[in-house]
Write a protein that holds these residues in place. Structure first.
Motif, PDB file in Angstrom:
ATOM      1  N   ASP A 138       0.636  -1.268   0.053  1.00 32.83           N
ATOM      2  CA  ASP A 138      -0.104   0.006  -0.224  1.00 32.83           C
ATOM      3  C   ASP A 138       0.872   1.343   0.093  1.00 32.83           C
ATOM      4  O   ASP A 138       0.199   2.397  -0.134  1.00 32.83           O
ATOM      5  CB  ASP A 138      -0.918   0.196   1.299  1.00 32.83           C
ATOM      6  CG  ASP A 138      -0.239  -0.103   2.607  1.00 32.83           C
ATOM      7  OD1 ASP A 138       1.223  -0.288   2.582  1.00 32.83           O
ATOM      8  OD2 ASP A 138      -0.842   0.259   3.498  1.00 32.83           O
ATOM      9  N   HIS A 139       2.113   1.056   0.094  1.00 35.56           N
ATOM     10  CA  HIS A 139       2.804   2.195  -0.193  1.00 35.56           C
ATOM     11  C   HIS A 139       3.632   2.220  -1.511  1.00 35.56           C
ATOM     12  O   HIS A 139       4.461   3.124  -1.888  1.00 35.56           O
ATOM     13  CB  HIS A 139       4.054   2.097   0.786  1.00 35.56           C
ATOM     14  CG  HIS A 139       3.973   2.328   2.363  1.00 35.56           C
ATOM     15  ND1 HIS A 139       4.704   3.198   3.180  1.00 35.56           N
ATOM     16  CD2 HIS A 139       2.916   2.410   2.795  1.00 35.56           C
ATOM     17  CE1 HIS A 139       4.025   3.521   4.017  1.00 35.56           C
ATOM     18  NE2 HIS A 139       2.968   3.077   3.992  1.00 35.56           N
ATOM     19  N   MET A 235       8.601   8.658  -9.374  1.00 33.83           N
ATOM     20  CA  MET A 235       8.760   9.749  -7.988  1.00 33.83           C
ATOM     21  C   MET A 235       8.767   8.857  -7.010  1.00 33.83           C
ATOM     22  O   MET A 235       8.255   7.934  -6.852  1.00 33.83           O
ATOM     23  CB  MET A 235       7.583  10.705  -8.157  1.00 33.83           C
ATOM     24  CG  MET A 235       7.565  11.878  -7.223  1.00 33.83           C
ATOM     25  SD  MET A 235       6.182  12.887  -7.256  1.00 33.83           S
ATOM     26  CE  MET A 235       4.926  11.748  -6.809  1.00 33.83           C
ATOM     27  N   LEU A 236       9.601   9.491  -5.821  1.00 30.52           N
ATOM     28  CA  LEU A 236       9.582   8.908  -4.510  1.00 30.52           C
ATOM     29  C   LEU A 236       9.068  10.147  -3.409  1.00 30.52           C
ATOM     30  O   LEU A 236       8.910  11.113  -3.831  1.00 30.52           O
ATOM     31  CB  LEU A 236      10.989   8.609  -3.984  1.00 30.52           C
ATOM     32  CG  LEU A 236      11.463   7.332  -5.088  1.00 30.52           C
ATOM     33  CD1 LEU A 236      12.848   7.168  -4.339  1.00 30.52           C
ATOM     34  CD2 LEU A 236      10.771   6.174  -4.475  1.00 30.52           C
ATOM     35  N   PHE A 237       8.538   9.595  -2.461  1.00 38.67           N
ATOM     36  CA  PHE A 237       8.472  10.472  -1.059  1.00 38.67           C
ATOM     37  C   PHE A 237       9.232   9.385  -0.233  1.00 38.67           C
ATOM     38  O   PHE A 237       8.654   8.582   0.113  1.00 38.67           O
ATOM     39  CB  PHE A 237       7.095  10.575  -0.708  1.00 38.67           C
ATOM     40  CG  PHE A 237       6.819  11.759   0.558  1.00 38.67           C
ATOM     41  CD1 PHE A 237       7.176  12.956   0.246  1.00 38.67           C
ATOM     42  CD2 PHE A 237       6.872  11.278   1.714  1.00 38.67           C
ATOM     43  CE1 PHE A 237       7.288  13.747   1.306  1.00 38.67           C
ATOM     44  CE2 PHE A 237       7.064  12.039   2.920  1.00 38.67           C
ATOM     45  CZ  PHE A 237       7.156  13.300   2.688  1.00 38.67           C
ATOM     46  N   ILE A 279      11.318   1.507   6.631  1.00 37.28           N
ATOM     47  CA  ILE A 279      10.589   1.431   5.433  1.00 37.28           C
ATOM     48  C   ILE A 279       9.461   2.232   5.400  1.00 37.28           C
ATOM     49  O   ILE A 279       8.665   2.670   4.500  1.00 37.28           O
ATOM     50  CB  ILE A 279      10.564   0.140   5.079  1.00 37.28           C
ATOM     51  CG1 ILE A 279       9.689  -0.662   6.033  1.00 37.28           C
ATOM     52  CG2 ILE A 279      11.685  -0.564   4.524  1.00 37.28           C
ATOM     53  CD1 ILE A 279       8.871  -1.797   5.401  1.00 37.28           C
ATOM     54  N   ASN A 280       8.930   2.627   6.726  1.00 37.81           N
ATOM     55  CA  ASN A 280       7.507   3.126   6.900  1.00 37.81           C
ATOM     56  C   ASN A 280       7.169   4.517   6.375  1.00 37.81           C
ATOM     57  O   ASN A 280       6.265   5.027   6.309  1.00 37.81           O
ATOM     58  CB  ASN A 280       7.150   3.010   8.560  1.00 37.81           C
ATOM     59  CG  ASN A 280       7.176   1.523   8.756  1.00 37.81           C
ATOM     60  OD1 ASN A 280       6.230   0.803   8.533  1.00 37.81           O
ATOM     61  ND2 ASN A 280       8.033   1.329   9.842  1.00 37.81           N
ATOM     62  N   GLY A 281       8.584   5.255   6.169  1.00 36.12           N
ATOM     63  CA  GLY A 281       8.214   6.693   5.725  1.00 36.12           C
ATOM     64  C   GLY A 281       8.466   6.715   3.930  1.00 36.12           C
ATOM     65  O   GLY A 281       8.596   8.088   3.655  1.00 36.12           O
TER      66      GLY A 281
END
Length: 290
Positions: A138-139, A235-237, A279-281
């Motif tokens: 979901d990320h 793209m990444l965040f 990895i959660n961010g």
């Protein structure tokens, strides 16, 4: 005989200037977390938060067992760049030309390191963010051109992240920013991102979107949306501090003379590995043609 005919035979004054194609690297490397631990050492990553329970005078809370932590370890990957100049070249070339070699070697090292932080395969090189298998499904979000062309499409783009993890960077190519974000307008035709430039106007190079910093990277790190293939990341965040780099002994530079080949040789080496810690961010945005 004209001057154009004898340009190779009559010495002329040469300006002590070199014009070269410019590129931008070196913004990601300072932001990642640097470590220096022994290779092969396991680091535990816990995903455990105990739950407190309301009890009465005659009841007790349940015991809770901590889950087995995920382990990551670092290996030894060697990165090297070599340069060579002939003895004659050293005597006859401009000082400005020779001075460029160390700078270009350093740029080559940083370029390879930053590419591996984002795209590294994990085989013979660090494991990049895009190939980290621990990032939750979901990320990983699919976005169409329509999604990223309007404010409505962006307004809930950080929904999978809790507030604690929203202090990261949007990472994208220059064309993605120019075409889909900087060119976004509201219903009256006013640019949505006009506040991104701050009080200094367009001369302020600090780019912001939705209150978050925007990092522009070269196309060999992340492709522009229009150039990306279907399902490819564009793209990444992420919070770069969550990426761990284990570097052994820093950079090592050596110069020696090869008398058999009449060359002066240089090499720069480093032993490094890297992978995501927390990895959660991190969010990965993939292109969708649908």
């Amino acid at each position: 005989t004209y001057t154009t005919d004898v340009a190779n035979f009559i010495p002329t004054t040469l300006s002590n200037t070199i014009i070269e194609k410019m590129s931008t690297y070196g913004e990601i490397w300072p932001l990642v977390t640097k470590m220096n631990v022994q290779g092969g050492l396991d680091i535990n990553i816990w995903d455990f938060l105990p739950t407190a329970s309301w009890i009465t005078e005659s009841t007790t809370a349940d015991y809770q067992k901590a889950p087995n932590p995920t382990r990551i370890s670092f290996k030894y990957y060697m990165l090297e760049v070599r340069l060579a100049l002939s003895f004659l070249t050293q005597l006859t070339t401009l000082e400005a030309f020779q001075r460029r070699f160390p700078e270009k070697a350093a740029e080559a090292m940083v370029r390879a390191l930053e590419q591996s932080i984002i795209r590294g395969s994990g085989s013979g090189q660090p494991l990049g963010i895009l190939n980290e298998t621990r990032i939750q499904a979901d990320h990983k979000l699919s976005k169409t051109a329509d999604d990223i062309s309007t404010w409505v499409g962006w307004s809930n783009i950080l929904k999978p992240l809790t507030r604690r993890y929203r202090n990261g960077y949007f990472v994208m190519a220059q064309d993605t920013w120019d075409r889909y974000i900087n060119g976004m307008v509201d219903t009256t035709g006013q640019p949505v991102t006009r506040v991104n430039y701050g009080l200094d106007g367009a001369n302020n190079e600090q780019l912001y979107f939705m209150g978050k910093r925007v990092m522009i990277v070269e196309d060999d790190i992340l492709p522009a949306f229009d150039d990306a293939e279907d399902t490819d990341a564009f793209m990444l965040f992420t919070r770069f501090s969550d990426y761990l780099v284990n570097q052994q002994e820093g950079m090592r530079a050596v110069r020696w003379n090869d008398e058999e080949a009449n060359l002066v040789k240089d090499k720069i080496q480093t032993v490094v590995d890297g992978k995501m810690g927390d990895i959660n961010g991190t969010l990965i945005f993939n292109k969708s043609e649908a």
